[in-house]
Design an enzyme around this catalytic site. Structure first.
Site, PDB file in Angstrom:
ATOM      1  N   GLY A 180       0.826  -1.209   0.000  1.00  0.00           N
ATOM      2  CA  GLY A 180       0.000   0.000   0.000  1.00  0.00           C
ATOM      3  C   GLY A 180       0.857   1.254   0.000  1.00  0.00           C
ATOM      4  O   GLY A 180       1.952   1.280  -0.580  1.00  0.00           O
ATOM      5  N   SER A 181       0.399   2.248   0.722  1.00  0.00           N
ATOM      6  CA  SER A 181       1.013   3.577   0.601  1.00  0.00           C
ATOM      7  C   SER A 181       2.436   3.657   1.122  1.00  0.00           C
ATOM      8  O   SER A 181       3.157   4.601   0.787  1.00  0.00           O
ATOM      9  CB  SER A 181       0.144   4.611   1.314  1.00  0.00           C
ATOM     10  OG  SER A 181      -1.122   4.650   0.687  1.00  0.00           O
ATOM     11  N   VAL A 182       2.851   2.714   1.979  1.00  0.00           N
ATOM     12  CA  VAL A 182       4.247   2.804   2.416  1.00  0.00           C
ATOM     13  C   VAL A 182       5.193   2.609   1.238  1.00  0.00           C
ATOM     14  O   VAL A 182       6.350   3.032   1.271  1.00  0.00           O
ATOM     15  CB  VAL A 182       4.599   1.806   3.545  1.00  0.00           C
ATOM     16  CG1 VAL A 182       3.958   2.214   4.857  1.00  0.00           C
ATOM     17  CG2 VAL A 182       4.198   0.394   3.175  1.00  0.00           C
ATOM     18  N   LYS A 223       4.950   4.148  -1.391  1.00  0.00           N
ATOM     19  CA  LYS A 223       5.148   5.456  -2.025  1.00  0.00           C
ATOM     20  C   LYS A 223       6.541   5.988  -1.757  1.00  0.00           C
ATOM     21  O   LYS A 223       7.065   6.816  -2.532  1.00  0.00           O
ATOM     22  CB  LYS A 223       4.091   6.453  -1.523  1.00  0.00           C
ATOM     23  CG  LYS A 223       2.730   6.210  -2.156  1.00  0.00           C
ATOM     24  CD  LYS A 223       1.666   7.086  -1.552  1.00  0.00           C
ATOM     25  CE  LYS A 223       0.303   6.744  -2.145  1.00  0.00           C
ATOM     26  NZ  LYS A 223      -0.799   7.212  -1.286  1.00  0.00           N
TER      27      LYS A 223
END
Lengths: 484, 460
Positions: A217-219, A221
């Site tokens: 997920g966003s980690v 990014k």
């Protein structure tokens, strides 16, 4: 009738002679072959009867052999059973299963070639043969804090020393008590093992390095940002488009933000703000702009795809090799088929923290002989230079803003600058998302890097958010290290 | 029959007593060994048990002094030693499997040993002259064959682990084959003494072998069929081999014709091979024998493999009594007691045991040589050879000389029937040996011995 009786006695002599030959063949000529057979339970028993070395955290054994007065001579005991279950694994008559028990079996049991001369000298000095001790890199306080913070949560937490790669904590929940499967009642051990193996939540799996892996997920990014900054076309202040919904090319599907609305005024944000609020649309756009190759290469530099042993085997994390643009957009925000272990994500945080250099993670500090001499000692190794020092500094500043005024405020530690990134990973329609948090602190001189995942958002329920559930856990873990 | 010259042997009773004490001392030493290895202490009951065992042995020794003072002085010490070592090993296996003294096999074996010695003593006392047995030739034959087929009867016959060689009456199980061995030896001896002339003289020569007449083949064919029946229906290769081997050996001793051996071996070979082709259980046994460690064999049974690994772990000197893991092998206390010994007292100890049996058989054959009557000669040779053959079948079975069978080791293995039969067997041998070694009374008037001197002997 005496002549045939005499001849009969010759026959008898021949029969008995054949028995002497056959027993000699078995007990002398072929004895070594028979003893070396893998299914020879007696050989197994004599190995089992040898005093196995300890597994240590600091000076405290977390696995030790105590004398028992039954046929097995020694009982393997795990004084803090569930706390270190996935680090130690367990050792029963059926063999060493999982963890360091299995990975360092040769040293612990004393059968390693490196212990050969020791064994020979034991033979002559009459010293009881003993396995070597394994000293781990774990920090008991960090491990305890991590376990406490993860209480009631299904998931995993890993803490690294970013400067060396030493693993400070490794917690996987749910856990089990290795003492239950190390007993001498083989039947009970077998039953318990089968139960654990079939149990819901799969307590035997070490989620930090194996299992089914997680969508980051966003980690993820942070990886996308690292790739973008490394191209030189972006910096932390680059203004990116951040609409509420990104229209994906080649498909009718859209990619929305995790929250309603755009990421900033006029649907525009700086790179730093995009990371701070975890702007999906901005990162998807960046990912599509830099291309799949740049993203894959950056991920590989952080260790994705590497088969690492710590010495347990770590399941390699993956970024898909073939992606079209919509898939690339999804991958850029850690969705689609990107899969990572918590250890891998901790390595991402550690790499950023350590001026862009990822250190090879390791769990064993040293192997110590029964006479307290050091047989082997861990040497710190660079795994790769993931980003330049400059990019690392920019990423650090961006991640600090996540904790200071972004999605990860709950990881703030008074008096310490913390860098972090939240993640909320979708893993299927209608299912609660996984809550992620990766971080390191202090931001200017990092001592600890952490990755935490709470499956299905942990206990917080449906509005799963890395910032809400995972960040406080990471905070507690980091504090345990920094308070020392 | 050759002429036996008379000589005056020493009775050897004092030698026997010294050897008996030595035998009991070795047994006690072994018992202490087990105690030290398992609990670190000398067993508290050492003196009581050792004294008791010595008492039983000495009691039998006194019976010999009283009723058979010229009996062979080696047999009793050898048997005492073997029986005692067996007891120690059973006790050791009881400890390994956490069986208490009352539920263990050692105590039961001790009681059976005492009973067996008592019965052997009664046999010695009642059987004043072994030639009396000749009167019961056909009764013995009937009993022998009856015992042999007894396990096949419904209700009492029990199939234990594939072999139907046990009978079960209430709580007691019994291997009648062990007693059948003695009855058949008596029968064969009596029968062959009568018919040996017909069986040995008539015939014609083919290829250097004097083949018997077709009608004289009857008895060997009957014995062959009976042994095949045992093989097929009781699934017991060991008993089958034992009985047929016993018969052929005695036939050979009686007739001195090698052709009987050739015929016997051929018949047995044909029978065994046919059984191998037809019956799955025989094929399994052969597979286990030839290819013990193949996956198919291990899937069928890893017992033999475990026994072999146990022996190998013992090596040259053994692990020491109480320090190995013989209990890993199934039937470590009965069929596989030899691997148990091999593991704990090593190749050297096993050699000693094999040599003890060899010595016992040799004393038996020597008795046969010294006996003056044909019946006694045949009986002594037959009983001794049956003992030798049984040892060969058992030890050969667990060391892969021949396929594994279901027989137990005389005196060592756990089992009341085996002890009773073999002690009785030894009692009969002792009786014959007393007769063989007893000097002829210096002629005072006509006596059977005087007749013997003037006997017309056949010289071949």
């Amino acid at each position: 009738m005496n002549a045939p009786v005499r001849r009969l006695s010759l026959v008898v002599a021949a029969l008995f002679a054949s028995l002497l030959v056959s027993t000699t063949l078995i007990q002398y000529v072929f004895a070594a072959d028979l003893n070396a057979r893998p299914d020879n339970r007696r050989t197994l028993l004599s190995t089992y009867a040898r005093e196995r070395g300890d597994i240590l955290v600091g000076q405290t054994p977390i696995a030790e052999s105590t004398p028992s007065d039954d046929q097995f001579k020694f009982q393997r005991v795990y004084p803090q059973g569930p706390l270190y279950a996935h680090v130690t694994g367990f050792y029963s008559f059926y063999g060493a299963v999982g963890g360091l028990e299995q990975a360092e079996d040769a040293f612990l049991s004393g059968s390693s070639d490196k212990l050969f001369y020791r064994r020979v000298s034991d033979l002559f000095t009459g010293r009881r043969p003993q396995g070597a001790n394994v000293e781990t890199t774990l920090d008991a306080r960090v491990q305890e804090a991590a376990s406490e913070a993860m209480e009631g949560i299904t998931g995993g937490a890993v803490a690294l020393d970013p400067r060396t790669g030493a693993i400070l904590a490794m917690v996987s929940h749910p856990t089990f008590d290795p003492n239950d499967v190390a007993g001498h009642d083989l039947e009970a051990v077998g039953t318990t093992y089968d139960e654990l193996n079939a149990a819901e939540g799969r307590p035997l799996v070490n989620r930090t390095i194996g299992g089914d892996l997680y969508p980051p997920g966003s980690v993820f990014k942070v990886v996308t940002a690292a790739a973008a900054l490394s191209t030189g076309d972006y910096d932390e202040n680059t203004v990116l488009p951040g609409p509420a919904v990104l229209d994906l090319p080649q498909t009718s599907a859209d990619l929305p933000n995790a929250f309603d609305g755009p990421c900033g005024p006029n649907s525009e944000v700086t790179f730093t703000e995009a990371l701070a609020v975890s702007c999906n649309t901005a990162f998807a756009k960046v990912g599509m702009d830099i291309g799949a190759e740049a993203l894959q290469a950056q991920a590989a530099k952080f260790g994705f795809g590497d088969a690492i042993t710590i010495p347990m085997r770590v399941t390699p994390s993956t970024v898909p090799a073939e992606m079209n643009l919509p898939q690339l957009a999804q991958a850029s925000i850690g969705q689609y088929d990107v899969r990572a272990t918590p250890l891998q994500m901790a390595m991402v945080a550690a790499g950023v923290a350590n001026d862009g250099v990822v250190m090879r993670p390791y769990l064993v500090q040293s192997i110590i002989g029964s006479d307290l001499s050091v047989i082997e000692s861990a040497d710190e190794q660079e795994l790769s230079e993931a980003v330049t020092q400059d990019v690392a500094a920019q990423l650090t500043r961006m991640m600090v803003s996540v904790v200071e005024d972004g999605s990860g405020t709950r990881a703030q530690i008074p008096g310490v600058e913390v860098a972090g990134k939240t993640g909320t990973a979708q893993h299927g329609e209608g299912r609660k998302a996984h809550a992620w948090f990766i971080s390191f602190a202090p931001a200017d001189d990092p001592e600890i890097a952490v990755a935490v995942i709470a499956e299905d958002g942990g206990v917080a329920g449906s509005e799963a958010g890395g910032g809400r559930v995972a960040a406080p856990i990471a905070k507690q873990i980091m504090e345990a290290r920094l308070d020392q | 029959m050759s002429v036996i010259s008379s000589y005056t042997p020493r009775r050897g009773r004092n030698v026997e007593l010294v050897l008996l004490i030595a035998a009991v001392a070795i047994v006690m030493l072994a018992y202490v060994n087990v105690g030290l290895a398992t609990s670190g202490t000398v067993p508290p009951a050492l003196l009581a048990l050792g004294g008791g065992y010595l008492g039983v042995a000495v009691a039998f020794h006194l019976v010999l002094r009283w009723r058979a003072s010229y009996a062979d002085p080696l047999m009793l010490p050898i048997v005492t030693l073997l029986n005692g070592l067996g007891l120690v090993m059973l006790h050791r296996l009881d400890l390994a499997s956490d069986r208490s003294i009352t539920e263990g096999v050692a105590l039961r074996q001790l009681m059976w040993s005492a009973l067996a010695v008592a019965i052997a003593a009664v046999v010695l006392v009642l059987l004043r002259d072994h030639r009396i047995l000749r009167r019961y030739t056909y009764l013995a034959g009937a009993i022998g064959f009856f015992l042999l087929v007894l396990p096949l009867f419904p209700v009492i016959g029990t199939s234990i682990y594939g072999s139907r060689i046990w009978i079960q009456i209430g709580p007691f199980s019994f291997q009648p084959g062990e007693l059948a061995k003695i009855a058949l030896a008596i029968f064969f001896a009596g029968y062959l003494v009568q018919t040996r002339d017909a069986l040995s003289v008539a015939g014609r020569k083919v290829l250097g072998l004097t083949l018997p007449r077709a009608r004289d083949l009857g008895p060997i064919l009957v014995a062959w069929l009976a042994s095949l029946a045992v093989l097929v229906f009781e699934r017991d290769l060991g008993s089958s081999l034992l009985f047929f081997g016993l018969f052929v050996a005695m036939l050979y001793v009686a007739t001195e014709r090698v052709s009987w051996i050739a015929i016997g071996l051929t018949l047995f070979g044909i029978g065994a091979y046919t059984a191998y082709l037809i019956f799955g259980h025989v094929q399994t046994r052969v597979l286990l024998w030839l290819d013990t460690f193949s996956p198919e064999a291990l899937a069928a049974s890893d017992q033999l493999a475990k026994g072999l690994m146990g022996m190998a772990s013992g090596g040259m000197f053994g692990t020491g009594l109480g320090r190995g893991r013989p209990d890993i092998t199934y039937f470590a206390e009965s069929d596989f007691i030899i691997p148990s010994f091999g593991e704990e007292i090593g190749l050297i100890g096993l050699f000693a045991i094999v040599v003890l049996y060899g010595l016992l058989v040799e004393r038996g054959l020597r008795t046969s040589l010294g006996t003056r009557d044909g019946f006694g000669k045949l009986l002594a040779a037959g009983l001794s050879f049956s003992l030798a053959l049984q040892c060969f079948v058992v030890v050969g079975g667990v060391t892969r000389v021949i396929p594994l069978t279901g027989l137990t080791m005389p005196f060592l293995s756990s089992g009341g029937s085996s002890l009773l039969a073999n002690w009785t067997l030894v009692a009969i041998l002792l009786r014959i040996s007393d007769h063989a070694r007893r000097p002829l009374p210096e002629a005072s008037g006509p006596s059977p011995v005087a007749e013997a001197r003037t006997e017309v002997v056949k010289v071949r």
